[in-house]
Design an enzyme around this catalytic site. Structure first.
Site, PDB file in Angstrom:
ATOM      1  N   GLN A 129      -9.463  -4.606   7.705  1.00  0.00           N
ATOM      2  CA  GLN A 129      -8.641  -3.874   8.541  1.00  0.00           C
ATOM      3  C   GLN A 129      -9.221  -2.912   9.312  1.00  0.00           C
ATOM      4  OE1 GLN A 129      -4.129  -4.440   8.264  1.00  0.00           O
ATOM      5  NE2 GLN A 129      -4.778  -4.609   6.076  1.00  0.00           N
ATOM      6  N   ARG A 149      -0.029 -10.540  10.552  1.00  0.00           N
ATOM      7  CA  ARG A 149       1.319  -9.964  10.824  1.00  0.00           C
ATOM      8  C   ARG A 149       2.182 -10.690  10.766  1.00  0.00           C
ATOM      9  NH1 ARG A 149      -0.053  -6.012   9.750  1.00  0.00           N
ATOM     10  NH2 ARG A 149      -1.936  -6.665   9.005  1.00  0.00           N
ATOM     11  N   LYS A 166       0.866  -1.209  -0.025  1.00  0.00           N
ATOM     12  CA  LYS A 166       0.046   0.023  -0.135  1.00  0.00           C
ATOM     13  C   LYS A 166       0.784   1.217   0.004  1.00  0.00           C
ATOM     14  CE  LYS A 166      -1.463   0.775   4.147  1.00  0.00           C
ATOM     15  NZ  LYS A 166      -0.844   1.881   4.729  1.00  0.00           N
ATOM     16  N   THR A 167       1.938   1.377   0.949  1.00  0.00           N
ATOM     17  CA  THR A 167       2.777   2.693   1.225  1.00  0.00           C
ATOM     18  C   THR A 167       3.549   2.554  -0.231  1.00  0.00           C
ATOM     19  OG1 THR A 167       3.108   2.147   3.292  1.00  0.00           O
ATOM     20  CG2 THR A 167       4.622   3.640   2.291  1.00  0.00           C
ATOM     21  N   ASP A 203      -4.577   7.968   3.004  1.00  0.00           N
ATOM     22  CA  ASP A 203      -4.035   6.425   3.576  1.00  0.00           C
ATOM     23  C   ASP A 203      -5.165   6.139   4.669  1.00  0.00           C
ATOM     24  OD1 ASP A 203      -2.354   4.184   3.822  1.00  0.00           O
ATOM     25  OD2 ASP A 203      -0.967   5.507   5.193  1.00  0.00           O
ATOM     26  N   GLU A 204      -5.336   4.638   4.764  1.00  0.00           N
ATOM     27  CA  GLU A 204      -5.891   3.965   5.811  1.00  0.00           C
ATOM     28  C   GLU A 204      -7.257   4.535   6.025  1.00  0.00           C
ATOM     29  OE1 GLU A 204      -4.787   1.602   7.270  1.00  0.00           O
ATOM     30  OE2 GLU A 204      -2.590   1.747   7.634  1.00  0.00           O
TER      31      GLU A 204
END
Length: 664
Positions: A280, A620, A58-59, A249-250
């Site tokens: 998420q 994770r 994503k980043t 973002d997010e």
């Protein structure tokens, strides 16, 4: 003379795909990115929702999109990148600069709150806001509420009245979710229902108190920014015309006001891309609204949805289990995480006879992993609730395995740092009554009642930092109070830089500091850090805004004694672990009542969020995933009771996970 007009059909921006010749670009975007990432990076004109599954880059996608926009000739100042932490924004801008050049560092990037702060300092007058407002952090807001409780004499009620923390939580939750205070009390705090009117009175006084004293809390920043953008004054129109591209973002973590702000920002140019993962969305307790990301395509009429599904973190075996868990979600954007990584083992679901056996197994396995060459810093234990790790902490200590537990005291919340900042805030805003109260109570002879008398005089401008309050304190303390007022006047008028002012405060504060804290030697390191931080700022207002909005995280008081070790196993709640990753991961207490927690049983939305939390936990892990639970658990009322495996992994097929039973 008759004017001639030409009719031109309006083509909505979101449906227009502009083809760009990339042959002259420095970066070969097509060959560097995977197809889905490239689609997101090259889609610039219009409205886009990028569903970025866990570990799908994503980043990286946002960084390359920033670089590509600038390679297209876009003015960096016309690009706005909103994130949830300043660290995320600066990391993206730094990476984009390394990828392309320094133009990328000139984009408008930051958190919703820091963006609001900068905008309101410049344009606040358009909505009647004094641009020189002081920002209250959560602790300050709670102190104001406590002050109001005392003034309204609510502490005299002979029944349990909600604490300042609870009242603040209710009022803040109301602002962030758009729900009425009464409804929140009824649903979340029914035992305080009889105090609804009193809490509403506190809310009214709290709002006017902030306005009268040029104060703004975190929520106000968003409320005022939203008002500025939606009221469309000439200033707002001019400002909005300068923003050509909006990126968020997010997005799954946005609340109601933040979603409205995004909509307002895209009003003129209608070029907006939000990136997030519905699977998420786990922060409803902070006011985040899962519906924002689910309903985004409808909100913007015809948003294009792009899915990033190729995972670069985990083995396929771990992803298969994560896909299975989230497949059961009622509402979602369907996706299937896959990877090109090979050589993984099936996740293990391990049932232990009791909690202590679960802990001993984890300790033994950590030691084995270390022998296998896995560093302790690449191992973590996650849990739904903080108390779940108490038994494990004892066993780790017995085995001499160093660990850190995420969620210690933040730097900005330490009392000694707040003391120093209170002085500095008075230097900036001499009418900041919250800081006055803190500073006054540091001095011998000034208790809550005397402090309140002084505050009342300051509030009606009968007292200020040029005039002492000697008449209001017992005669033996007049020298101290006179000295305080003289010092504050000097602090307000002298010292050009934030560092000069901070050094003046440290000198004045030193005897008070040593008197108040037994462990002042350890705490002094925090004050040294604060002094170093001040050197990065030209103005006091900029320093204070950053300290309120994005403070340094760790306090020396918490971490100094631990820093002798080179590495640690991480113990963390799942909420604190989002965005992180480890080679080997244990998820503990995965059983009904603990995960999902029993409080979620009554609401489908709450159970669904627990499911997403389990998905976040599993994703994770990079290489090894161990899911554990004790088959019997001690209950204070019932004694030992049998535990039932969590519904999220109950009945998992053999091809998705191996089940193991621990025996002595």
């Amino acid at each position: 003379m008759v004017k001639k007009y030409q009719l031109k059909k309006i083509i909505p921006a979101e449906t227009t795909k502009v083809e760009i010749d990339e042959s002259g670009f420095q970066i070969n975007y097509k060959n560097t990115l995977n197809p889905a990432q490239y689609e997101a990076v090259s889609s610039t004109e219009g409205v886009y929702l990028v569903i970025a599954g866990a570990g799908t880059g994503k980043t990286r996608t946002l960084v390359y999109r920033v670089a590509r926009l600038i390679e297209m000739g876009t003015d960096p100042q016309s690009i706005l990148l909103l994130t949830f932490t300043r660290k995320a924004a600066s990391e993206m801008m730094n990476r984009a600069s390394l990828l392309l050049d320094n133009r990328c560092s000139r984009i408008n990037g930051g958190t919703f709150h820091s963006f609001a702060n900068i905008t309101l300092r410049k344009y606040g007058k358009a909505i009647g806001l004094d641009p020189n407002f002081t920002i209250l952090d959560q602790g300050d807001s709670e102190d104001v509420i406590n002050l109001i409780r005392s003034r309204l004499n609510l502490t005299a009620i002979k029944k349990r009245f909600p604490t300042k923390q609870t009242i603040f939580k209710i009022l803040s939750f109301s602002v962030n979710t758009g729900r009425k205070v009464e409804d929140i009390i009824k649903e979340e705090y029914p035992h305080f229902l009889e105090f609804s009117d009193a809490i509403l009175d506190i809310q009214k006084v709290y709002i006017s108190y902030k306005q009268n004293n040029h104060l703004a809390d975190y929520d106000d920043l968003l409320v005022y920014l939203n008002r500025f953008l939606t009221e469309l004054s000439p200033s707002a129109k001019a400002f909005l015309s300068t923003i050509k591209y909006v990126m968020v973002d997010e997005y799954q973590d946005t609340n109601k006001i933040q979603a409205e702000i995004v909509q307002a920002l895209a009003r003129f140019n209608n070029n907006v891309m939000v990136v997030g993962d519905d699977s998420q969305s786990i922060y409803s307790f902070r006011g985040a609204d899962f519906k924002n990301i689910i309903e985004f395509p409808k909100l913007f009429g015809s948003a294009n949805v792009i899915k990033l599904e190729e995972n670069y973190r985990s083995t396929q075996e771990i992803l298969n289990l994560a896909n299975y868990i989230i497949e059961g979600a009622i509402e979602k954007f369907p996706k299937f995480l896959f990877t090109r990584k090979h050589g993984g083992e099936l996740p293990a679901i391990i049932s232990a006879t009791n909690e202590n056996m679960q802990s001993r197994f984890i300790v033994d396995r950590i030691l084995e992993l270390r022998e296998e060459g896995v560093p302790l810093k690449e191992i973590a234990v996650l849990f739904r609730s903080s108390y779940s790790s108490f038994d494990l902490e004892i066993e780790l200590s017995k085995a001499n395995i160093p660990f850190i537990k995420v969620g210690g005291m933040k730097f900005i919340e330490t009392a000694h740092v707040k003391d120093v900042l209170a002085f500095l805030r008075l230097a900036s805003n001499p009418k900041d009554l919250v800081s006055w109260l803190r500073v006054l109570l540091l001095h011998d002879g000034i208790g809550p009642k005397t402090a309140q008398k002084i505050l009342d005089e300051i509030a009606i401008s009968r007292l200020n930092i040029r005039e002492g309050a000697e008449a209001l304190v017992p005669s033996k303390y007049t020298d101290k109070i006179s000295g305080l007022f003289m010092f504050l006047h000097k602090l307000h008028t002298k010292g050009s830089s934030p560092t000069d002012k901070a050094e003046m405060v440290m000198e004045y504060y030193s005897p008070l500091f040593k008197e108040k804290y037994d462990d002042f030697n350890k705490r002094k390191k925090d004050l040294d850090i604060l002094l170093n931080i001040t050197q990065n700022y030209r103005t006091l207002d900029a320093l204070l805004a950053d300290m309120a909005l994005d403070p340094p995280r760790d306090s020396i008081v918490d971490i100094d004694s631990e820093s002798k070790e080179d590495e640690f196993v991480t113990l963390s709640t799942i909420h604190s672990a989002k965005g992180l990753e480890w080679h080997s991961l244990f998820i503990i207490h995965v059983m009904e009542g603990f995960f999902p927690i029993s409080q979620s049983f009554d609401k489908i939305e709450a159970i669904e969020e627990e499911r997403r939390l389990m998905y976040v936990a599993c994703t994770r892990a990079k290489q090894n995933l161990y899911i554990t639970y004790p088959m019997s658990i001690f209950d204070r009322e019932k004694g030992f009771t049998f535990a039932k495996i969590s519904r999220f992994i109950d009945g998992v097929k053999d091809e998705l996970a191996e089940e193991w039973l621990l025996e002595e």
